[in-house]
Write an enzyme that holds these catalytic residues in place. Structure first.
Site, PDB file in Angstrom:
ATOM      1  N   ASP A 339      61.739   5.552  34.279  1.00  0.00           N
ATOM      2  CA  ASP A 339      62.738   6.443  33.702  1.00  0.00           C
ATOM      3  C   ASP A 339      62.074   7.793  33.415  1.00  0.00           C
ATOM      4  OD1 ASP A 339      65.147   7.257  32.505  1.00  0.00           O
ATOM      5  OD2 ASP A 339      64.396   6.711  30.532  1.00  0.00           O
ATOM      6  N   THR A 341      63.466  10.528  30.734  1.00  0.00           N
ATOM      7  CA  THR A 341      63.551  10.928  29.340  1.00  0.00           C
ATOM      8  C   THR A 341      63.011   9.839  28.427  1.00  0.00           C
ATOM      9  OG1 THR A 341      65.519  12.217  29.860  1.00  0.00           O
ATOM     10  CG2 THR A 341      65.100  11.732  27.544  1.00  0.00           C
TER      11      THR A 341
END
Length: 995
Positions: A339, A341
């Site tokens: 991922d 963020t």
């Protein structure tokens, strides 16, 4: 209770419901019990379920049948304990969080482990997920529904149930469903004049673990038990079995095939005389040591040691091993999916840019913004600045200060942030909230972007000091409090990608509609301009998260007309969201563009060197994010996921099969090019050209998927596993990464600001992304190599004694008579050789610093598997050679007594095993020396009690010593010479580094 269980088992279809308040006569509805149970087993299914899961595997079932066969007299080859003790007598350690538990069973530890894991899952689920609710609010007062009874206390002080029971009303709610972003319901009060009829939506609900910032909560329970939305969205995670375990299981089947072949050959050499079928079974039992029962035990104990070492590593503090069954997977990763963020970035937003079209303000020029705000509020300090605002009809060009003020005021009002005042030891909470004490104020919001924007407006002079459900208070630089009434709020959704608010200035009565959102949707809402698209692209290329801010002034008549239509749409039960969106869109036209805001999410510490290490180790990194394409691309460049020398192919948006075909052909012509693709285009490509797309994507050095949904992340992981056959590792920090983490062969959760959902669902939990490099390069590589060496030696140990048994039987007319009986056969695989062999879990070929400095060693490990069929065949040949040398040596140096043969061969076998371990060790640990000496001492000390099998007086003679020495040297020395020559002329890569 029986009828209730039958109803639960029936699993009726979910249906809408009406919850009556103040109507005792209508409380006959039946709904699921308010209990969430994530346990895999119950009291009745635990024992049979776990036993079935254990003995459904060939390895365990084989030894169970082997031990049971000894109850048949015709098949018995020795005492029962020689078969049952190895099955239930191997000690095994389990580490249940904070204490060591020593058990004396091979299967029972597994039962305790499953029971403990079930208990911990239930405890964690209660603490972390325990307050999942469907949520609703009556007249703006939010309510929440708790999932477990014991958690009502946390919000009990807010639940004003008595208030609701004193009125006659009812709540209509839609049927339970998995959509956590929408809710449709209505509240009707019958005892008022006129009757009250209000709509309920997702805004009338509270999320799990919600903090009540202000006001009180009035609650009604709508859904319970299995109808909770979190339960309906929860899928049972698959049981992960390591690739190494599957390879060991495959080798076990090969050894079983060898066992059957040897037994048939022995009977065939007897010409199938007599009751030959019984002889086959007896030989199967006699050579059962070919499949080592201690293999599974040693490997499981090794996994526990690896997990303990990972937890104790001071260079990766806070690392937690939640699944101790797959540490070897860390040493075989080919694809890493991460991922963005909170994983690659810190999820700490910093306001970087304010763009007004003709002028932009950065961090170095924020003092100019502050001076503009001060100038507005110091021109007429007694008059609120809204008086000076000019109407849109006049089209008079405003001054720069006025433009800056309008932009800052819009940012300070259009959000979902709530200021909360806490006691600081000097000022109590009530006084701090009354006087708006800056030192006691903290901002709370569902998004860190929102907090960053409000903190920035405070830094330039316009401070958010108070907010409730109906009003907002701002403080000007001069200390004047500006009051605004909240008329309507339109929350941000993933579909709309924008949020809006309608407020009335209490000092002037002006009604203003403010809105902010992504540029892709705001471009069609704001008035025409020639700079929005270009500047959004420029800011996104700098790695900034861009929001477009706009406003629209409304007259009282315009707002009243809108409110009437809006209330009517919200009261609709069918197609409510569509009708509400249509009404809101009637306002979203020709809005005045105020500014662009740029917020930066900074990279975590050492992300760049970590990604470079992974790339040099041969691991391809894919970034899957929900952010927009430009931001994701810039972050990929900034993090050096895409090197400066690599080209980037941005897969254009495709909506049908023809466009996807053309774009794939264009991408096929690119070489050594990173791919950036959006979730919508990805969905189209996977629908029509799944094989072609995955083939091209797997050839890319890096892939970035933006606007990616959680289900798409899991789908990509699954496709990589199916198309490449390689191991995948998924890394994430939020609840939207759980499906990806659970789908991957190895899931790693990062404990961040988005909670612990990903951490609890993962196999391994780390505190920073940079720890992933050491987790893979050091611990993963060591775990894989150590388990491979451990399994090779356990198999070698069993094949040696089986070869000796085969030689012994063939010499003595193929008799199915055991060579070693009683404690000898048990002690050989336990106290005599277990400690040195198991000490291989401490061995390492290079230091951890070298493994981190040269990640290419990880790539070499992927290419040359330490447990390949070639390596297995070499160890089989070594075992046959050593077993034959030892047995034939003992027979050639024949003594008058059979016990002399047993003494010479068994002692030579023990010394050979200890010597082979010593010659294999690459880095000595003091525990390895202790293990060697301890095993040798145990054997020498036990000779006193083995007079039934070994002539103790013969062992003390010189004849015994020189014969054992010769046999041991002949069995080990040639192999050591070959190993030395190989290292001399074809050294492994790590030997060059260690030298």
């Amino acid at each position: 209770r029986c009828c209730e269980c039958l109803r639960c088992c029936g699993r009726r279809d979910p249906r809408p419901r009406t919850v009556w308040l103040g109507h005792p006569e209508k409380r006959d509805q039946r709904y699921p019990r308010n209990v969430i149970n994530n346990q895999k087993y119950n009291f009745f299914t635990f024992l049979p379920g776990v036993l079935f899961n254990q003995f459904k595997y060939f390895f365990n079932l084989y030894f169970l049948l082997l031990a049971c066969s000894q109850f048949v007299v015709e098949m018995r080859l020795g005492a029962l304990y020689t078969y049952w003790v190895p099955l239930v007598g191997h000690s095994r350690f389990i580490y249940p969080r904070k204490f060591w538990c020593l058990t004396k069973f091979l299967v029972l530890p597994f039962l305790w482990g499953k029971l403990y894991k079930d208990f911990v899952n239930l405890k964690n689920f209660g603490n972390i997920l325990g307050m999942d609710f469907t949520k609703i609010c009556l007249r703006g007062l939010p309510f929440q529904r708790c999932a477990r009874g014991e958690h009502h206390d946390k919000f009990g002080k807010f639940l004003k149930q008595q208030d609701l029971l004193q009125i006659r009303s009812y709540v209509y709610a839609e049927e339970p469903n998995i959509d956590i972003h929408n809710f449709v319901g209505t509240f009707t009060r019958e005892d008022s004049d006129p009757p009250v009829n209000e709509s309920l939506s997702i805004e009338n609900t509270l999320w799990a673990s919600t903090v009540i910032a202000s006001g009180t909560v009035v609650g009604v329970v709508l859904y319970t038990g299995r109808e909770l939305r979190s339960v309906m969205n929860t899928s049972n995670p698959r049981s992960k079995i390591g690739l190494f375990d599957l390879e060991v299981n495959c080798l076990t089947k090969i050894l079983f095939g060898a066992l059957v072949v040897v037994s048939l050959v022995m009977v065939a050499l007897q010409h199938f005389a007599g009751r030959w079928y019984l002889q086959i079974i007896r030989f199967l039992l006699l050579f059962s040591n070919i499949i080592p029962i201690s293999l599974r035990v040693n490997l499981d104990m090794g996994k526990i040691v690896y997990s303990w070492v990972i937890r104790r590593d001071s260079k990766i503090p806070g690392t937690v091993v939640r699944s101790s069954t797959i540490p070897e997977q860390l040493g075989r990763i080919s694809y890493l999916l991460t991922d963005k963020t909170g994983t690659l970035t810190q999820n700490e937003m910093v306001f970087k840019r304010l763009h007004l079209g003709t002028v932009a303000y950065g961090l170095d020029s924020m003092d100019e913004v502050q001076s503009h705000i001060f100038s507005i509020y110091t021109q007429q300090p007694q008059e609120p600045p809204a008086v000076k605002g000019l109407s849109l009809a006049t089209k008079v060009r405003r001054t720069m200060s006025s433009r800056v003020h309008e932009a800052v005021k819009a940012i300070a009002l259009c959000h979902n942030v709530t200021p909360v005042y806490e006691s600081n030891g000097v000022t109590d909470q009530a006084e701090a909230e009354r006087h708006y004490e800056d030192s006691c104020r903290v901002y709370q919001a569902s998004s860190p972007d929102e907090v960053a924007l409000v903190q920035w407006t405070e830094s330039v002079g316009l401070t958010l000091v108070g907010r409730d459900q109906s009003s907002v208070q701002l403080r000007s630089p001069g200390g004047h409090i500006l009051n605004f009434t909240i008329l309507q709020i339109f929350p941000f959704t993933y579909e709309s990608k924008r949020m809006g608010i309608i407020v009335r200035d209490e000092s002037t009565g002006e009604i203003t509609f403010y809105m902010k959102g992504a540029d892709v949707v705001m471009a069609g809402i704001v008035q025409y301009n020639d700079w929005l698209e270009e500047e959004c692209g420029n800011m996104a290329r700098e790695g900034l998260r861009v929001l477009v801010v706009a406003k629209k002034s409304l007259t009282e008549e315009q707002y009243q007309d809108f409110e009437a239509r809006y209330v009517q749409a919200k009261l609709s039960v069918h197609d409510r969201s569509l009708k509400v969106a249509t009404v809101i869109e009637s306002l979203e036209m020709e809005m005045e563009l105020l500014c662009l805001t740029g917020v930066e999410d900074q990279l975590q510490t050492d992300v760049r060197p970590t990604l470079e290490t992974l790339r040099n180790a041969g691991i391809k990194v894919w970034m899957l994010t929900g952010d927009k394409l430009e931001t994701a691309t810039c972050t990929a460049k900034n993090a050096h996921l895409v090197t400066r020398t690599q080209d980037i192919h941005i897969f254009r948006l495709v909506t049908n099969r023809g466009e996807a075909h053309l774009e794939l052909n264009a991408f096929r012509r690119k070489h050594d090019c990173a791919l950036v693709i959006s979730g919508d285009s990805l969905e189209v490509c996977l629908k029509y050209y799944e094989y072609e797309f995955m083939e091209l994507a797997c050839q890319c050095p890096a892939v970035v998927c933006c606007r990616c949904a959680p289900t798409q992340k899991a789908q990509i992981v699954r496709l990589l596993q199916e198309r490449t056959g390689k191991l995948t590792c998924a890394v994430g920090d939020g609840g939207n990464d759980v499906s990806m983490i659970q789908e991957a062969d190895c899931g790693v959760g990062v404990e961040g600001k988005e909670g612990k959902q990903a951490s609890l669902a993962a196999d391994f939990s780390i505190t920073q992304f940079k720890h992933l490099g050491r987790l893979l390069m050091v611990h993963g590589r060591n775990s894989y190599k150590r388990s491979a060496a451990l399994s090779q030696f356990v198999i070698h140990r069993s094949l040696c004694i089986s070869t000796m048994q085969a030689v012994f039987s063939s010499v003595f007319y193929f008799a199915s008579v055991p060579l070693y009986q009683g404690f000898l056969i048990i002690g050989y695989s336990t106290i005599y050789t277990m400690f040195p062999v198991f000490s291989l879990v401490l061995d390492k070929d290079v230091k951890s610093e070298v493994a981190m400095l040269y990640p290419e060693l990880y790539k070499d490990l992927l290419k040359g598997r330490p447990l390949s069929y070639k390596t297995f065949l070499i160890w089989v040949l070594i075992s046959i050679y050593q077993g034959s040398i030892i047995m034939y040596g003992a027979l050639l140096l024949f003594e008058s007594e059979f016990v002399h043969i047993v003494a010479i061969s068994f002692t030579s076998l023990i010394l050979t095993e200890l010597l082979m371990v010593a010659l294999t060790i690459q880095t000595w640990h003091w525990l390895m020396i202790v293990a060697e000496l301890l095993s040798l001492s145990c054997y020498i000390a036990s000779l006193v009690f083995l007079h039934e099998f070994i002539d103790v007086y013969f062992i003390a003679t010189l004849s015994f010593l020189w014969k054992v020495t010769v046999i041991t040297l002949v069995s080990c020395l040639p192999l050591y010479v070959l190993k030395y020559l190989r290292r001399r002329f074809s050294p492994p890569s790590y030997s060059k580094l260690t030298s």
